[in-house]
Design a protein around this motif. Sequence first.
Motif, mmCIF file in Angstrom:
data_model
loop_
_atom_site.group_PDB
_atom_site.id
_atom_site.type_symbol
_atom_site.label_atom_id
_atom_site.label_comp_id
_atom_site.label_asym_id
_atom_site.label_seq_id
_atom_site.Cartn_x
_atom_site.Cartn_y
_atom_site.Cartn_z
ATOM 1 N N PRO A 1 -15.624 40.020 11.940
ATOM 2 C CA PRO A 1 -14.584 39.266 11.235
ATOM 3 C C PRO A 1 -13.286 40.080 11.205
ATOM 4 C CG PRO A 1 -16.105 40.250 9.672
ATOM 5 C CD PRO A 1 -16.677 40.509 11.026
ATOM 6 N N GLY A 2 -12.161 39.385 11.108
ATOM 7 C CA GLY A 2 -10.875 40.093 11.031
ATOM 8 C C GLY A 2 -10.506 40.775 12.335
ATOM 9 N N THR A 3 -10.922 40.171 13.445
ATOM 10 C CA THR A 3 -10.694 40.787 14.759
ATOM 11 C C THR A 3 -9.939 39.835 15.674
ATOM 12 O OG1 THR A 3 -12.710 42.106 14.590
ATOM 13 C CG2 THR A 3 -11.860 41.761 16.802
ATOM 14 N N GLU A 4 -8.974 40.408 16.406
ATOM 15 C CA GLU A 4 -8.352 39.696 17.519
ATOM 16 C C GLU A 4 -9.038 40.210 18.768
ATOM 17 O OE1 GLU A 4 -4.171 39.854 18.455
ATOM 18 O OE2 GLU A 4 -3.672 38.779 16.634
ATOM 19 N N LEU B 1 -10.917 35.848 15.124
ATOM 20 C CA LEU B 1 -12.090 35.808 14.235
ATOM 21 C C LEU B 1 -11.630 36.188 12.836
ATOM 22 C CD1 LEU B 1 -13.690 37.631 17.067
ATOM 23 C CD2 LEU B 1 -14.788 35.566 16.219
ATOM 24 N N TYR B 2 -11.862 35.262 11.895
ATOM 25 C CA TYR B 2 -11.263 35.422 10.570
ATOM 26 C C TYR B 2 -12.193 36.130 9.595
ATOM 27 C CZ TYR B 2 -7.797 32.234 12.421
ATOM 28 O OH TYR B 2 -6.807 31.664 13.190
ATOM 29 N N GLU B 3 -11.576 36.725 8.562
ATOM 30 C CA GLU B 3 -12.311 37.427 7.512
ATOM 31 C C GLU B 3 -13.025 36.452 6.576
ATOM 32 O OE1 GLU B 3 -12.807 40.548 6.926
ATOM 33 O OE2 GLU B 3 -11.208 41.747 7.797
ATOM 34 N N GLY B 4 -13.979 37.000 5.790
ATOM 35 C CA GLY B 4 -14.809 36.312 4.803
ATOM 36 C C GLY B 4 -14.436 34.927 4.338
ATOM 37 N N SER B 5 -13.475 34.826 3.401
ATOM 38 C CA SER B 5 -13.192 33.542 2.752
ATOM 39 C C SER B 5 -12.655 32.503 3.743
ATOM 40 C CB SER B 5 -12.180 33.737 1.631
ATOM 41 O OG SER B 5 -10.964 34.212 2.149
ATOM 42 N N LYS B 6 -12.185 32.960 4.898
ATOM 43 C CA LYS B 6 -11.652 32.015 5.876
ATOM 44 C C LYS B 6 -12.707 31.645 6.909
ATOM 45 C CE LYS B 6 -6.937 33.795 5.586
ATOM 46 N NZ LYS B 6 -5.908 34.537 6.297
ATOM 47 N N LYS B 7 -13.972 31.852 6.533
ATOM 48 C CA LYS B 7 -15.036 31.632 7.501
ATOM 49 C C LYS B 7 -14.982 30.221 8.107
ATOM 50 C CE LYS B 7 -19.144 34.260 7.954
ATOM 51 N NZ LYS B 7 -20.112 35.088 7.324
ATOM 52 N N GLY B 8 -14.512 29.264 7.315
ATOM 53 C CA GLY B 8 -14.375 27.918 7.810
ATOM 54 C C GLY B 8 -13.413 27.801 8.971
ATOM 55 N N LYS B 9 -12.608 28.838 9.146
ATOM 56 C CA LYS B 9 -11.598 28.789 10.209
ATOM 57 C C LYS B 9 -12.120 29.271 11.553
ATOM 58 C CE LYS B 9 -7.174 29.195 7.844
ATOM 59 N NZ LYS B 9 -5.918 29.927 7.892
ATOM 60 N N TYR B 10 -13.390 29.705 11.619
ATOM 61 C CA TYR B 10 -13.926 30.061 12.930
ATOM 62 C C TYR B 10 -13.647 28.937 13.905
ATOM 63 C CZ TYR B 10 -16.568 34.277 11.833
ATOM 64 O OH TYR B 10 -16.934 35.545 11.508
ATOM 65 N N ILE B 11 -13.080 29.270 15.020
ATOM 66 C CA ILE B 11 -12.768 28.225 15.996
ATOM 67 C C ILE B 11 -13.942 28.121 16.960
ATOM 68 C CG2 ILE B 11 -11.063 27.417 17.661
ATOM 69 C CD1 ILE B 11 -9.084 29.388 16.411
ATOM 70 N N GLU C 1 -12.485 48.610 7.679
ATOM 71 C CA GLU C 1 -11.800 47.560 6.911
ATOM 72 C C GLU C 1 -10.506 47.179 7.641
ATOM 73 O OE1 GLU C 1 -12.704 46.133 3.833
ATOM 74 O OE2 GLU C 1 -14.615 47.099 4.313
ATOM 75 N N GLY C 2 -9.987 46.032 7.312
ATOM 76 C CA GLY C 2 -8.685 45.652 7.862
ATOM 77 C C GLY C 2 -8.791 45.086 9.272
ATOM 78 N N PRO C 3 -7.629 44.725 9.840
ATOM 79 C CA PRO C 3 -7.622 44.075 11.151
ATOM 80 C C PRO C 3 -8.087 45.015 12.273
ATOM 81 C CG PRO C 3 -5.375 44.507 10.402
ATOM 82 C CD PRO C 3 -6.276 44.877 9.274
ATOM 83 N N LEU C 4 -8.662 44.418 13.298
ATOM 84 C CA LEU C 4 -9.159 45.170 14.457
ATOM 85 C C LEU C 4 -8.667 44.475 15.721
ATOM 86 C CD1 LEU C 4 -11.092 47.398 15.648
ATOM 87 C CD2 LEU C 4 -12.911 45.676 15.546
ATOM 88 N N HIS C 5 -8.201 45.273 16.670
ATOM 89 C CA HIS C 5 -7.725 44.752 17.946
ATOM 90 C C HIS C 5 -8.753 45.123 19.017
ATOM 91 C CE1 HIS C 5 -4.074 43.188 20.079
ATOM 92 N NE2 HIS C 5 -4.655 43.764 21.110
ATOM 93 N N MET C 6 -9.259 44.135 19.727
ATOM 94 C CA MET C 6 -10.305 44.376 20.723
ATOM 95 C C MET C 6 -9.847 43.841 22.080
ATOM 96 S SD MET C 6 -14.178 42.765 20.801
ATOM 97 C CE MET C 6 -14.796 43.548 19.309
ATOM 98 N N VAL C 7 -9.941 44.679 23.116
ATOM 99 C CA VAL C 7 -9.667 44.231 24.491
ATOM 100 C C VAL C 7 -10.756 44.814 25.378
ATOM 101 C CG1 VAL C 7 -8.001 44.115 26.390
ATOM 102 C CG2 VAL C 7 -7.159 44.278 24.034
ATOM 103 N N PHE C 8 -11.359 43.950 26.221
ATOM 104 C CA PHE C 8 -12.411 44.478 27.104
ATOM 105 C C PHE C 8 -12.518 43.686 28.402
ATOM 106 C CE2 PHE C 8 -14.397 41.487 24.234
ATOM 107 C CZ PHE C 8 -15.542 40.966 24.822
#
Length: 385
Positions: A332-335, A373-383, A297-304
């Motif tokens: 979702p909820g990931t940078e 990448l945004y969480e659930g209700s902000k799905k419309g915000k996928y860029i 749950e919560g924000p996730l930071h991803m670098v690869f």
Amino acid sequence: MGNFKMIAKTFFGFEETLAKELQLLGAMNVQQGVRMVSFVGDKGFMYKANLALRTALKVLKPIKQFAVYNEANLYKGIQSIDWSEYLGVNQSFVIDATVFSDHFNNSLFVSLKSKDAIVDQFRNKHGKRPNIDKDFPDLRINIHIQKDMCSVSLDSSGASLHHRGYRTATNIAPINEVLAAGMLLMSGWEGRTDFIDPMCGSGTLLTEAAMIACNIPANINRKEFAFERWNDWDADLYDKIEESLLKKVKEFHYTIKGFDKAPSAVMKARDNVRNANLEDYIDIQEANFFDTKKETEGPLHMVFNPPYGERLDINLERFYREIGDTLKQGYPGTEAWFITGNVEALKYVGLRPSRKIKLFNGKLESRFVKYELYEGSKKGKYITK
């Protein structure tokens, strides 16, 4: 103990990150250049900079600067330095030269001419000379000629500071430790969320991420720095500096996870993490990123650092499309940040990056990109593109 000017060298694009590191460490008069940052500090700070800086490749101590137009100027300028201050007749040295000048087109020639000037000075004074030792010299001298100016420095680091001391096993196309740390700092990673590297290879990004999160000095695992062979080496001062840095190490309360689909990579990554004494913080699993989903749950930071098709044979279009699909559907909820040397491949990801930064991975011009990448209700915000 007096203050003096120093130069920390880095990769293109990390000058600002390195300057910020130096300011946080307590350096004075910090000034950015190209692939370098100059600063002022004392001998203890020189030890501290080598131990703690994550984005520095070398820490140099300039000792002389002079105008140079030909080999006679060069010889005379090098001879004007009293080398007995830094080097004994029974000791060894080596010269690294970098040349960007119309007057000289060969760095090896500059090294040899400078060596002659030093050796002749000792012969004239003592009748004998110090030896050259390319592998384990007592003194490593750095000569940098830019246009008409020659800067002579002592190299306080020795082997490049990306040789942290924890990585004994590498995979295909491993990422340089300084590049990895710079990317993490540039991405805003501070250890305040869960972290994942979904294509972890030999575990460099994971290890650097844990060291940043716990505030562990970057080069604490190194066997040696060049300054330990200098005539003014102060072991007690070094121990005090090391102790003060280790007192600032902190606990980390989130997860750091790595995936790789190659069993050999997983084994190597685990070995390297163990060498860095970080196995309590890092979990590495054999898995294909494209079959995974976000587990926390919560924000996730991803670098690869995905393959570019340079040294690994892959279908780039399909591969980068799968990166985008996996991020969209599973995270979702990931940078998410990654570096690629293949700018064309980015168009297959199907997401629009919110940041795109030019870096170099070795000699390969690359882009370090960020996808939000945004969480659930902000799905419309996928860029998406």
